[in-house]
Structures are given as C-alpha cells and as structure tokens.
Design a protein around this motif. Structure first.
Motif, PDB file in Angstrom:
ATOM      1  N   HIS A  26       0.583  -0.865  -0.041  1.00  0.00           N
ATOM      2  CA  HIS A  26      -0.202   0.253   0.003  1.00  0.00           C
ATOM      3  C   HIS A  26       0.893   1.187  -0.087  1.00  0.00           C
ATOM      4  O   HIS A  26       0.331   2.155  -0.364  1.00  0.00           O
ATOM      5  N   TYR A  27       1.176   1.569   0.499  1.00  0.00           N
ATOM      6  CA  TYR A  27       2.956   2.677   0.072  1.00  0.00           C
ATOM      7  C   TYR A  27       3.559   2.010  -0.898  1.00  0.00           C
ATOM      8  O   TYR A  27       4.953   3.351  -0.393  1.00  0.00           O
ATOM      9  N   ALA A  28       3.470   1.635  -1.626  1.00  0.00           N
ATOM     10  CA  ALA A  28       4.586   1.189  -2.983  1.00  0.00           C
ATOM     11  C   ALA A  28       4.652   2.736  -3.611  1.00  0.00           C
ATOM     12  O   ALA A  28       5.993   3.460  -4.015  1.00  0.00           O
ATOM     13  N   PRO A  29       3.545   3.955  -4.123  1.00  0.00           N
ATOM     14  CA  PRO A  29       3.503   4.644  -4.583  1.00  0.00           C
ATOM     15  C   PRO A  29       4.738   5.421  -3.828  1.00  0.00           C
ATOM     16  O   PRO A  29       5.264   6.481  -4.570  1.00  0.00           O
ATOM     17  N   THR A  30       4.233   6.176  -2.613  1.00  0.00           N
ATOM     18  CA  THR A  30       5.349   7.103  -0.849  1.00  0.00           C
ATOM     19  C   THR A  30       6.378   6.204  -1.691  1.00  0.00           C
ATOM     20  O   THR A  30       7.725   7.215  -1.581  1.00  0.00           O
ATOM     21  N   VAL A  31       6.911   5.171  -1.293  1.00  0.00           N
ATOM     22  CA  VAL A  31       8.389   4.291  -2.191  1.00  0.00           C
ATOM     23  C   VAL A  31       9.541   5.084  -3.106  1.00  0.00           C
ATOM     24  O   VAL A  31      10.211   4.766  -2.887  1.00  0.00           O
ATOM     25  N   LEU A  32       8.694   3.978  -3.859  1.00  0.00           N
ATOM     26  CA  LEU A  32       8.981   4.523  -5.799  1.00  0.00           C
ATOM     27  C   LEU A  32       9.151   6.350  -6.206  1.00  0.00           C
ATOM     28  O   LEU A  32       9.878   6.328  -6.773  1.00  0.00           O
ATOM     29  N   THR A  33       8.645   6.954  -5.062  1.00  0.00           N
ATOM     30  CA  THR A  33       8.419   8.539  -5.230  1.00  0.00           C
ATOM     31  C   THR A  33      10.025   8.533  -5.152  1.00  0.00           C
ATOM     32  O   THR A  33      11.099   9.395  -5.060  1.00  0.00           O
ATOM     33  N   ILE A  34       9.990   8.599  -3.607  1.00  0.00           N
ATOM     34  CA  ILE A  34      11.354   9.001  -2.749  1.00  0.00           C
ATOM     35  C   ILE A  34      12.509   8.130  -3.815  1.00  0.00           C
ATOM     36  O   ILE A  34      13.553   8.680  -3.231  1.00  0.00           O
ATOM     37  N   ALA A  36      12.703   7.428  -6.951  1.00  0.00           N
ATOM     38  CA  ALA A  36      12.998   7.870  -7.392  1.00  0.00           C
ATOM     39  C   ALA A  36      14.259   9.298  -7.914  1.00  0.00           C
ATOM     40  O   ALA A  36      14.953   9.409  -8.738  1.00  0.00           O
ATOM     41  N   GLN A  37      13.831   9.936  -6.768  1.00  0.00           N
ATOM     42  CA  GLN A  37      14.640  10.767  -6.072  1.00  0.00           C
ATOM     43  C   GLN A  37      16.149  11.151  -5.112  1.00  0.00           C
ATOM     44  O   GLN A  37      16.743  11.626  -6.207  1.00  0.00           O
ATOM     45  N   VAL A  38      15.860   9.701  -4.699  1.00  0.00           N
ATOM     46  CA  VAL A  38      17.525   9.610  -3.856  1.00  0.00           C
ATOM     47  C   VAL A  38      18.169   8.801  -5.466  1.00  0.00           C
ATOM     48  O   VAL A  38      19.418   8.985  -5.095  1.00  0.00           O
ATOM     49  N   PHE A  39      18.078   7.808  -6.493  1.00  0.00           N
ATOM     50  CA  PHE A  39      18.719   7.522  -6.763  1.00  0.00           C
ATOM     51  C   PHE A  39      18.426   7.608  -7.846  1.00  0.00           C
ATOM     52  O   PHE A  39      17.509   7.121  -8.981  1.00  0.00           O
ATOM     53  N   PRO A  40      18.212   8.792  -9.228  1.00  0.00           N
ATOM     54  CA  PRO A  40      18.382   9.546 -10.753  1.00  0.00           C
ATOM     55  C   PRO A  40      18.953   8.370 -11.548  1.00  0.00           C
ATOM     56  O   PRO A  40      20.524   6.974 -10.979  1.00  0.00           O
ATOM     57  N   PRO A  41      18.958   8.354 -12.614  1.00  0.00           N
ATOM     58  CA  PRO A  41      18.981   7.200 -13.240  1.00  0.00           C
ATOM     59  C   PRO A  41      21.310   7.134 -13.463  1.00  0.00           C
ATOM     60  O   PRO A  41      22.209   6.286 -13.452  1.00  0.00           O
ATOM     61  N   HIS A  42      21.967   8.609 -13.051  1.00  0.00           N
ATOM     62  CA  HIS A  42      23.414   8.995 -12.676  1.00  0.00           C
ATOM     63  C   HIS A  42      24.036   8.567 -11.746  1.00  0.00           C
ATOM     64  O   HIS A  42      24.828   7.984 -11.181  1.00  0.00           O
ATOM     65  N   VAL A  51      21.827   8.810   1.579  1.00  0.00           N
ATOM     66  CA  VAL A  51      20.231   8.172   1.512  1.00  0.00           C
ATOM     67  C   VAL A  51      19.627   8.376   2.389  1.00  0.00           C
ATOM     68  O   VAL A  51      18.310   8.981   2.436  1.00  0.00           O
ATOM     69  N   ALA A  52      19.997   8.491   3.901  1.00  0.00           N
ATOM     70  CA  ALA A  52      19.412   8.594   5.116  1.00  0.00           C
ATOM     71  C   ALA A  52      19.122  10.685   5.592  1.00  0.00           C
ATOM     72  O   ALA A  52      17.820  10.435   5.311  1.00  0.00           O
ATOM     73  N   LEU A  53      19.569  11.060   4.783  1.00  0.00           N
ATOM     74  CA  LEU A  53      19.524  12.840   4.271  1.00  0.00           C
ATOM     75  C   LEU A  53      18.236  12.840   3.666  1.00  0.00           C
ATOM     76  O   LEU A  53      17.603  13.711   3.872  1.00  0.00           O
ATOM     77  N   GLU A  54      18.333  12.602   2.661  1.00  0.00           N
ATOM     78  CA  GLU A  54      17.447  13.100   1.560  1.00  0.00           C
ATOM     79  C   GLU A  54      15.896  11.905   1.695  1.00  0.00           C
ATOM     80  O   GLU A  54      15.373  12.542   1.714  1.00  0.00           O
ATOM     81  N   VAL A  55      15.964  10.631   2.103  1.00  0.00           N
ATOM     82  CA  VAL A  55      15.212  10.497   1.963  1.00  0.00           C
ATOM     83  C   VAL A  55      14.452  11.046   3.221  1.00  0.00           C
ATOM     84  O   VAL A  55      13.334  11.301   3.719  1.00  0.00           O
ATOM     85  N   ALA A  61       8.802  16.458   3.205  1.00  0.00           N
ATOM     86  CA  ALA A  61       7.799  17.646   1.990  1.00  0.00           C
ATOM     87  C   ALA A  61       7.030  17.000   1.957  1.00  0.00           C
ATOM     88  O   ALA A  61       5.940  17.195   1.808  1.00  0.00           O
ATOM     89  N   LEU A  62       5.997  15.396   1.692  1.00  0.00           N
ATOM     90  CA  LEU A  62       5.617  14.897   1.745  1.00  0.00           C
ATOM     91  C   LEU A  62       4.203  14.860   3.054  1.00  0.00           C
ATOM     92  O   LEU A  62       3.416  15.250   2.712  1.00  0.00           O
ATOM     93  N   ALA A  63       4.827  15.234   3.868  1.00  0.00           N
ATOM     94  CA  ALA A  63       3.987  15.665   5.238  1.00  0.00           C
ATOM     95  C   ALA A  63       3.535  16.717   5.234  1.00  0.00           C
ATOM     96  O   ALA A  63       2.895  16.357   5.791  1.00  0.00           O
ATOM     97  N   HIS A  64       4.255  17.461   5.195  1.00  0.00           N
ATOM     98  CA  HIS A  64       3.525  18.859   4.091  1.00  0.00           C
ATOM     99  C   HIS A  64       2.302  18.554   3.775  1.00  0.00           C
ATOM    100  O   HIS A  64       1.544  19.980   3.820  1.00  0.00           O
ATOM    101  N   HIS A  65       2.800  18.210   2.975  1.00  0.00           N
ATOM    102  CA  HIS A  65       1.222  17.951   1.851  1.00  0.00           C
ATOM    103  C   HIS A  65       0.475  16.241   2.706  1.00  0.00           C
ATOM    104  O   HIS A  65      -0.684  16.358   1.876  1.00  0.00           O
TER     105      HIS A  65
END
Length: 522
Positions: A26-34, A36-42, A51-55, A61-65
């Motif tokens: 059920h939390y797959a959309p949130t995990v994949l979104t995070i 995808a931002q932490v591990f871009p293609p490069h 990783v811990a800092l960016e997560v 940011a998600l909790a703010h919304h």
C-alpha cells in the motif's frame, strides 16, 4: 490444453516475482517516488548517510502535503525494512563506506510505473524505422547466400555514394524537426532503460551464487575444491547462458573498445549540439550525456560484486575450519533453543542478567619441570679461618694510580726559576715519584689546560723556528702532517718497580717567569 496450462504456469511465476510483490504494497507509490528522487539514472550507488538525509528531506516534504504514509518509522528503520523487502541492497565499498543500491526488482517497478503513467513510447515512424533497420540487419547477417549478401552490400554502397554526390553538388542539408528529435530521444530511452535493471540482476545473481557457495562450504558435506569448481562453472554460465549475462558481456566488450566509446560520445555530442538538440530541455540533454556513464556505472556494480564475491570466498577458504564452524552453529542452535524455552515464561520488558565474564576454571598449579624433587637449599655458610689480612701498602697503591696533578703543577710553577724551558727538561729534573709513564701524560695535560695559549699555531711556529737546529725523528706514515713537522724531545720514565721506558714527546715551551701559569691562580 497443454499450451493453456503452460501459459498459466508462466503467469503464476511472473506474479511470484518480487517486482509485483513490491508494487502490491500500500505504500509502494510513496517508496517509489522517494527512491526515484534519491537514485536518478546517473547515481547507481549512494552513500548511506546521504541516503538517510535525502529520504528524511523527502518525507518532510510529503508530510507537509499530508502524503506521508510510511507509518511514522524513523529513517534508519525504513532503510532496514526496505533492505529486507528487497527495495535496496546494502553493501560496503572497498574503503569501508556503507552504500545503498536499487535492486533490479525496484528498477523494474520504476520502469513499470513510468510506462503505466503514460510515458511509454508511442508507435512512431522512428520506432518503425528502428524495427525495419533491425530486421534488415538481422536478415543480412542471417543470409547464407554469398551472391545475395554481395548484392546487398553493393546496394548500400550505391545508395551512400548517391547521397554523398548530392551533398557534394550543393544539395540542401536535410534537417531534423523537433518532433522527430523527441521521437528519436524516446526511442533511445526505451533502448537504454532496460540495461541498468539487467546489470543489477547480474550483480544480484552473483551475490546469490556467493551465498549458495558459502552455505555449501559451511555445510562441510563436500570438498572445498569441488565446491569451487561448481562456483566457477556457475559464474561462467551466468555470464553466457542468461539474457542479462549476455547483455553485460556485450556492454563490457564495447567499453573495452576505446574507438567504440569515442564514437558513441561523439554521436551524443553531435545530437546535443545540433539545432534540434538545442531546443531540448536541460534534463533531456543531461539524460543523453549520461548514457555512457550510466552504462559504465552499471558495469562497475557487477564487476565490484564479482570482486567482492571472490574476496569473500578467498577469505573464507583461508580461514576455513569446519570443526570450528560446526561448534559455532551448535552454540547458536543451543542459544536459540534456550530463548525459545525462555520466552513463554517471561513478560514484556523482563531483563536478562548479562554474563559479565566467563567463569574461570579452578585448576591447581602443576610442576612444569622436575630436575630435583627436593626443596631448594641456600649456599653453604662462609668459614672464618681466623687469619687477618695484611695491612695494605698505601704508598704502593698510590704509585700505581694516576698522575699526581697537584705535585706536577707545583713543579711546573717552579720550573722557570730553575731555568727550565721545555716540558722534557722539567720532566727529567722532576722528583722520581713524578717520573712515572703516567706522569708524562699528567705534565702534558696540565700544560695544555693551564698554558693553552702556548699551544696555538703561532706558538708552535715560534717554537719550531727556535728549535730548527733540532732534527725530528723519521716520519711515520701513520702520523698527520702537523705531527711530522713538530720538534720532538726524548724523556725517560721510571716505573714503580724501577724499570725504565723511553718516550717521544712533542717539544712544548714553558711560559716565562713574567707569565705565571693559570695554575698559580687556581
């Protein structure tokens, strides 16, 4: 019916893959979104602290919304859970740094979300042309007829020659529209998208193979040599018999060819710097430029995993001790059994008394050597024979001692009044008790200390001129130049036992009566 059952089995095996299990949470959309931002293609691997800092930043940011549905766990708990659920892979770099990498299942899930969100490539003329060119090249390589292949090559040469002649004659340069550029870029992304996931599957297969081999080695059922032979065979099969292994081998062959890599970089630069490429967004340009680096990073992940597996196996074999491993396994099994019996009889929060240290074995001290079983005895007592030692002759002891500096200084102070001018004259007219061999050194020592100015270069030169009529003894090759040119005197010393000894001493002039020695003032 057999075809239908086979299709059903393939579908069930597909649903058993971890990718669909990840997407079903059920939390797959949130995990994949995070992720995808932490591990871009490069960024194939990222430091654990980063990783811990960016997560944490993305969670805020998600909790703010009001979009954070990760159950309020801490970042460390989330990362540990994602590793257990096979979202991430935790490994150590060569320098000991902890790194995180996306699993192949996570990359497949991201690719599925990317396609399902409407970003999948559409059927366009570019994709059709790519399909036709691929089939045409496939048919050309599969053509067994020599004449047909030669005819195809002649056709390609004629077509390229006609295009060259038209350009040389001044024909207008063909231009690429922005729409065509976008279609080609989408086609390139589609071709490159599967490579990182394929390489990640190769790395994970290497890790699984390493675990399997270590498990067999710890079991001790087979010889270590047979297990290593299986490891080498399976590793070779992994790189040649699986689609992802062949993709990795092909990419490795390309990266080893410097000319091919240079041509690929040149093609990417030409696309980006073209008029149509200038109109592309910055993100699209960076995606094109990072194609080679992403392939290199993916290949490095596989090579690093392969090297890590080899080092782990080498270390295990170097310290391999089946008996010790079985003892540890037995101890762990006993501990788990004790915990299993202990849990039902305890309540939550109950403390377990820790063992501060291992108990010491009370073993009596044993003799290590038995040269003599009798107890040790002290040395025998001294025997007093009643004899009295003869009285020590102090005069003889003093005669055998060092120079008599006080008496020598008095003689030197009185020498000018008696008309003595050199050290040799003073020594020869001194009292007998001051004519010992050791007193020769005593006279020289006091004259050098109390009449030091008389020994400088000017005084030695003056003394040499005054004594030019005297001849020096034959020069010895062991002496210095200065010693060879000094005037010498002969003195005869008397030992305490009455024997005599002749010495050569340098001629040292005494100070005159108007220049008392420093000894007279000391």
């Amino acid at each position: 019916m057999d075809h239908l059952i086979a299709h059903l089995e393939r579908t069930r095996s597909a649903f058993d893959q971890p990718t669909l299990a990840l997407l079903n949470r059920h939390y797959a959309p949130t995990v994949l979104t995070i992720l995808a931002q932490v591990f871009p293609p490069h960024r194939a691997s990222v430091d654990a602290e980063q990783v811990a800092l960016e997560v944490e930043q993305h969670r805020l940011a998600l909790a703010h919304h009001n979009c954070d549905d990760l159950d309020g766990h801490s970042v460390r708990q989330l990362l540990s859970r994602w590793v257990r659920e096979k979202w991430l892979i935790r490994h150590l770099a060569d320098d000991g740094t902890e790194l995180f990498t996306l699993t192949s299942h996570t990359k497949d899930a991201l690719d599925f979300v990317h396609r399902a969100s409407g970003a999948h490539p559409l059927v366009s003329s570019t994709r059709m042309r790519t399909l036709i060119d691929t089939l045409d090249r496939f048919a050309h390589e599969a053509q067994p007829d020599r004449d047909q292949r030669i005819a195809r090559i002649d056709h390609d040469i004629a077509q390229l020659s006609r295009e060259r002649d038209e350009l040389a004659a001044g024909a207008p340069m063909p231009t690429m529209s922005v729409q065509r550029m976008v279609e080609n870029l989408d086609n390139v992304r589609h071709l490159v998208r599967e490579l990182p996931a394929d390489f990640a599957r190769v790395a994970e297969s290497m890790k699984d193979l390493q675990r399997h081999i270590l498990t067999q080695l710890r079991a001790g059922d087979r010889r270590a040599g047979d297990v290593l032979d299986d490891y080498l065979d399976q590793a070779q099969h992994l790189l040649t018999a699986t689609p992802e292994g062949r993709a990795f081998t092909g990419a490795l062959d390309i990266l080893r060819d410097d000319a091919t890599v240079a041509a690929l970089n040149h093609a990417i630069h030409t696309i980006v710097s073209s008029p149509a490429g200038q109109s592309l967004p910055f993100a699209e340009k960076e995606a094109l430029r990072s194609i080679v680096s992403s392939i290199v990073d993916s290949v490095d992940v596989v090579l690093s995993e392969q090297q890590r597996a080899s080092r782990s196996l080498t270390t295990h074999l170097r310290h391999y001790n089946p008996a010790h491993d079985r003892e540890i396994d037995d101890a762990l099994e006993h501990a788990l059994s004790a915990l299993t019996r202990w849990f039902p009889s305890t309540s939550r929060g109950e403390r377990v008394p820790a063992l501060p240290r291992f108990r010491r074995a009370h073993i009596g001290k044993l003799r290590t050597t038995v040269p003599d079983i009798r107890p040790a005895q002290g040395p025998p007592a001294l025997v007093d024979d009643g004899e009295v030692a003869a009285e020590l002759d102090r005069g003889y002891a003093r005669a055998m001692g060092g120079p008599h500096h006080k008496d020598i200084r008095q003689v030197l102070e009185a020498a000018p009044r008696h008309g003595y001018t050199t050290l040799a004259e003073v020594f020869q007219h001194a009292p007998t008790e001051l004519q010992r061999p050791v007193d020769v050194l005593g006279f020289q020592e006091i004259m050098m200390n109390d009449a030091a100015p008389d020994l400088d270069e000017d005084h030695l030169a003056t003394t040499q001129r005054q004594s030019s009529k005297d001849t020096a003894p034959p020069a010895d090759h062991g002496k210095t130049v200065r010693e060879e040119h000094l005037p010498w005197d002969t003195v005869t010393a008397v030992r305490p036992d009455g024997t005599t000894r002749t010495f050569l001493v340098p001629r040292m002039a005494l100070p005159t009566a108007s220049q008392p020695t420093e000894g007279g003032t000391q």
